[in-house]
Design an enzyme around this catalytic site. Structure first.
Site, short mmCIF file in Angstrom:
data_model
loop_
_atom_site.label_atom_id
_atom_site.label_comp_id
_atom_site.label_asym_id
_atom_site.label_seq_id
_atom_site.Cartn_x
_atom_site.Cartn_y
_atom_site.Cartn_z
N TYR A 1 11.10 31.46 6.26
CA TYR A 1 10.45 32.27 5.60
C TYR A 1 10.20 32.17 3.79
O TYR A 1 10.23 32.27 2.87
CB TYR A 1 10.78 33.67 5.71
CG TYR A 1 10.31 34.65 4.85
CD1 TYR A 1 9.23 35.45 4.12
CD2 TYR A 1 12.02 35.79 3.68
CE1 TYR A 1 9.12 35.87 3.64
CE2 TYR A 1 11.35 36.32 3.28
CZ TYR A 1 9.69 36.66 2.42
OH TYR A 1 9.77 37.93 1.33
N LYS B 1 8.45 30.50 0.72
CA LYS B 1 8.09 31.82 -0.59
C LYS B 1 8.90 30.77 -1.49
O LYS B 1 7.90 31.09 -2.48
CB LYS B 1 8.81 32.78 -0.52
CG LYS B 1 8.47 34.49 0.28
CD LYS B 1 6.77 34.34 0.05
CE LYS B 1 6.87 35.46 -1.15
NZ LYS B 1 5.97 36.29 -0.79
#
Length: 331
Positions: free
Chosen positions: A149, A153
């Protein structure tokens, strides 16, 4: 200014609160909701009719360039919040995180470039910093991707940076630290604690108690987006700005604070499935948001105790708690 703004990820936790805040500030909002066959508008369905009469809902997908372009056409400010956010699920489905968080952001950037969008506000996350090397964490802190994750990002953030530097795109990256409040997914730590207590679970199941976080009430996070959208272009365009209180608390201390507010005694049980791999766990996050405060005048209005009170009251309403599968861990 035509007073029209666009929001991706509008049906989500922060997105729905941002839509509400923007309408209260006098904007007309075009809101993208992820296409689904249930005709669900997510948390936007919880907003009042007075708010929703100023919201145009568009079903679409940030992974589809045409959907993104249609959403952004004519918008003075675009708030890009659409993302996959659950860290545990990113261990299982990393490809989907790249498709949504990286390619989705690329689609937003390309549309902004083609349409000449006056201002794009891209949503980052404090997770890109990884475990703090020094605190409080300034925007210049190295980026450390300790989960798929976080890596997705970081990739999205760097794409935005590249479009600012390569094409002069008028973009701002806003980097909220841990946001909490009504309507948050139960996979986040505060709703996990509060929902279990509200449902009178005999044992509170939780992951690691040691990590510390800088928790921000969702109304303050939404206000930071509005502040960046309204700020003088010369002050914020091209910047990356942290949103945080500058106050940290451990998960263990947080559980006790919530239990005290809800007037409950709790037994805590470490749940192995809620633990991150050791090297992937981010142990300490605390924000230096002095740049945001200086450039926009934003200040958080909700100390942690006040925000936890508001959040617990929301979850104690049985109509709200009914949205959550309290006895089931959702990654």
């Amino acid at each position: 200014m035509n007073n029209l703004v666009a929001v991706t990820g509008a049906e989500g936790f922060i997105g729905s609160h941002l839509v509400e805040a923007l309408v209260k500030e006098g904007f007309k909002v075009r809101a993208m909701v992820l296409y689904n066959s249930f005709s669900s508008w997510g948390w936007l369905e919880q907003l009042s009719a007075d708010v929703m009469e100023h919201v145009e809902v568009m079903l679409g997908d940030v992974r589809d360039p045409r959907s993104v372009r249609d959403l952004m056409q004519g918008a003075e400010v675009v708030y890009h919040l659409a993302a996959l956010i659950a860290i545990p699920y990113s261990y299982q489905a990393p490809h989907s995180y790249v498709q949504t968080n990286v390619i989705g952001t690329l689609n937003v950037l390309e549309a902004a470039r083609e349409l000449g969008t006056p201002r794009l506000i891209h949503t980052s996350t404090s997770e890109v910093y990884g475990t703090a090397l020094q605190v409080p964490i300034h925007e210049s802190h190295p980026l450390q991707a300790q989960s798929p994750y976080a890596a997705s990002k970081v990739g999205a953030d760097k794409l935005v940076e590249s479009y600012v530097l390569s094409f002069g795109l008028p973009a701002v990256t806003l980097r909220p630290f841990n946001t909490y409040g009504p309507r948050q997914s139960a996979r986040a730590v505060i709703p996990t604690i509060i929902s279990q207590i509200a449902a009178k679970q005999p044992v509170i199941k939780i992951g690691s108690l040691a990590p510390t976080r800088d928790f921000n009430y969702v109304a303050d996070t939404a206000a930071s987006f509005v502040a960046v959208g309204r700020a003088e272009a010369s002050q914020v365009l091209g910047q990356t700005l942290n949103t945080g209180t500058g106050v940290e608390i451990s998960v263990g201390a947080l559980i006790q604070a919530v239990a005290d507010i809800m007037n409950r005694r709790v037994e805590i049980q470490e749940d192995a499935q809620r633990l991150r791999p050791d090297a992937s766990e981010v142990m300490r996050l605390v924000s230096d948001s002095s740049a945001l405060r200086r450039l926009t005048g934003w200040e958080p209005q909700y100390p942690l105790h006040a925000g936890l009170e508001q959040t617990s009251q929301w979850f104690l309403d049985e109509r709200n708690l009914a949205h959550y599968k309290v006895g089931q861990y959702t990654i």
